[in-house]
Write a protein that holds these residues in place. Structure first.
Motif, PDB file in Angstrom:
ATOM      1  N   PRO A  66      19.886 -17.231 -20.045  1.00  0.00           N
ATOM      2  CA  PRO A  66      20.408 -16.491 -21.199  1.00  0.00           C
ATOM      3  C   PRO A  66      19.781 -15.091 -21.252  1.00  0.00           C
ATOM      4  O   PRO A  66      18.665 -14.885 -20.776  1.00  0.00           O
ATOM      5  CB  PRO A  66      19.944 -17.323 -22.396  1.00  0.00           C
ATOM      6  CG  PRO A  66      19.710 -18.691 -21.847  1.00  0.00           C
ATOM      7  CD  PRO A  66      19.255 -18.487 -20.437  1.00  0.00           C
ATOM      8  N   VAL A  67      20.539 -14.142 -21.822  1.00  0.00           N
ATOM      9  CA  VAL A  67      20.025 -12.779 -21.992  1.00  0.00           C
ATOM     10  C   VAL A  67      20.064 -12.431 -23.471  1.00  0.00           C
ATOM     11  O   VAL A  67      20.810 -13.018 -24.242  1.00  0.00           O
ATOM     12  CB  VAL A  67      20.850 -11.743 -21.184  1.00  0.00           C
ATOM     13  CG1 VAL A  67      20.779 -12.042 -19.702  1.00  0.00           C
ATOM     14  CG2 VAL A  67      22.286 -11.689 -21.659  1.00  0.00           C
ATOM     15  N   GLY A  68      19.244 -11.459 -23.867  1.00  0.00           N
ATOM     16  CA  GLY A  68      19.221 -11.011 -25.243  1.00  0.00           C
ATOM     17  C   GLY A  68      17.837 -10.589 -25.660  1.00  0.00           C
ATOM     18  O   GLY A  68      16.986 -10.293 -24.814  1.00  0.00           O
ATOM     19  N   ALA A  69      17.630 -10.568 -26.978  1.00  0.00           N
ATOM     20  CA  ALA A  69      16.347 -10.094 -27.504  1.00  0.00           C
ATOM     21  C   ALA A  69      15.953 -10.859 -28.758  1.00  0.00           C
ATOM     22  O   ALA A  69      16.804 -11.300 -29.533  1.00  0.00           O
ATOM     23  CB  ALA A  69      16.438  -8.606 -27.813  1.00  0.00           C
ATOM     24  N   ASN A  70      14.653 -10.979 -28.934  1.00  0.00           N
ATOM     25  CA  ASN A  70      14.057 -11.598 -30.109  1.00  0.00           C
ATOM     26  C   ASN A  70      13.210 -10.526 -30.789  1.00  0.00           C
ATOM     27  O   ASN A  70      12.481  -9.795 -30.114  1.00  0.00           O
ATOM     28  CB  ASN A  70      13.187 -12.781 -29.671  1.00  0.00           C
ATOM     29  CG  ASN A  70      12.636 -13.555 -30.828  1.00  0.00           C
ATOM     30  OD1 ASN A  70      13.323 -13.809 -31.809  1.00  0.00           O
ATOM     31  ND2 ASN A  70      11.383 -13.962 -30.723  1.00  0.00           N
ATOM     32  N   TYR A  71      13.336 -10.415 -32.106  1.00  0.00           N
ATOM     33  CA  TYR A  71      12.592  -9.411 -32.868  1.00  0.00           C
ATOM     34  C   TYR A  71      11.724 -10.143 -33.895  1.00  0.00           C
ATOM     35  O   TYR A  71      12.111 -10.321 -35.048  1.00  0.00           O
ATOM     36  CB  TYR A  71      13.563  -8.445 -33.565  1.00  0.00           C
ATOM     37  CG  TYR A  71      14.608  -7.884 -32.633  1.00  0.00           C
ATOM     38  CD1 TYR A  71      14.310  -6.823 -31.796  1.00  0.00           C
ATOM     39  CD2 TYR A  71      15.879  -8.437 -32.572  1.00  0.00           C
ATOM     40  CE1 TYR A  71      15.262  -6.311 -30.920  1.00  0.00           C
ATOM     41  CE2 TYR A  71      16.840  -7.932 -31.701  1.00  0.00           C
ATOM     42  CZ  TYR A  71      16.522  -6.874 -30.886  1.00  0.00           C
ATOM     43  OH  TYR A  71      17.467  -6.381 -30.020  1.00  0.00           O
ATOM     44  N   PRO A  72      10.533 -10.598 -33.470  1.00  0.00           N
ATOM     45  CA  PRO A  72       9.678 -11.373 -34.373  1.00  0.00           C
ATOM     46  C   PRO A  72       9.012 -10.490 -35.429  1.00  0.00           C
ATOM     47  O   PRO A  72       8.847  -9.287 -35.244  1.00  0.00           O
ATOM     48  CB  PRO A  72       8.636 -11.966 -33.434  1.00  0.00           C
ATOM     49  CG  PRO A  72       8.544 -10.976 -32.316  1.00  0.00           C
ATOM     50  CD  PRO A  72       9.938 -10.417 -32.157  1.00  0.00           C
ATOM     51  N   THR A  73       8.631 -11.112 -36.516  1.00  0.00           N
ATOM     52  CA  THR A  73       7.897 -10.405 -37.559  1.00  0.00           C
ATOM     53  C   THR A  73       6.576  -9.927 -36.993  1.00  0.00           C
ATOM     54  O   THR A  73       5.881 -10.671 -36.304  1.00  0.00           O
ATOM     55  CB  THR A  73       7.651 -11.327 -38.766  1.00  0.00           C
ATOM     56  OG1 THR A  73       8.921 -11.731 -39.275  1.00  0.00           O
ATOM     57  CG2 THR A  73       6.859 -10.630 -39.851  1.00  0.00           C
TER      58      THR A  73
END
Length: 180
Positions: A66-73
């Motif tokens: 899978p591709v994409g992004a995670n923007y954690p706190t």
């Protein structure tokens, strides 16, 4: 061998298309890739709110991860985590499904990531001259507070042409000043 995979994938796609399920859940309301404002929860956000639109693109490798992004706190300047930590991360990801389509997921958690509140996460796919509808997850603003969006999901059919150009997964996040 490749022809057999394509025939098998086409058969699965035809079978799935006859099941009557909706293929995409797209929401284009208020999203303009070239705009300097967005409307979320009936509130127009723009430069006065510190609005910044960040667009990222990820090439999809057939049969790949899978591709994409995670923007954690992330922590505030004082090192204290923001209360929205419990809402989780904002994100957008795309998975390939049996070489026939892509399924995308997005959530705008209204969390603070690198000093900016993520209030919208949109995604879409491009493949040569084909572009999918844009799907957006919008955080909500109510009673003076921001709240996380539900997860939004969409599907984009792949080309069954083995010589088709590479598919690109695009993400655009709308970020504002968290003190506003």
């Amino acid at each position: 061998m490749k022809i057999q995979k394509i025939i098998a994938a086409a058969s699965v796609a035809l079978l799935m298309s006859g099941l009557g399920a909706s293929a995409a859940y797209a929401d284009n309301s208020g999203h303009k890739q070239d705009s300097d404002t967005v409307v979320i929860s009936g509130q127009q956000l723009g430069p006065k709110d510190g609005l910044r639109l960040v667009t990222e693109s990820y090439a999809i490798t057939p049969g790949g991860d899978p591709v994409g992004a995670n923007y954690p706190t992330t922590a505030t300047a004082t090192g204290d985590p923001m209360p929205q930590l419990v809402w989780g991360s904002s994100y957008a990801f795309s998975n390939e499904i049996l070489y026939t389509s892509y399924k995308g997921y997005a959530k705008a958690a209204a969390n603070v990531y690198n000093g900016e509140r993520i209030v919208r996460v949109c995604f879409w796919w491009t493949q040569a001259s084909r572009t999918s509808p844009t799907t957006c997850a919008n955080a909500t603003f109510s009673g003076g507070s921001w709240y996380a969006s539900p997860e939004e999901i969409a599907v984009f059919d792949d080309s069954l042409d083995s010589n088709a150009p590479q598919t690109i997964f695009n993400i655009q996040t709308s970020r504002i000043d968290p003190r506003g």
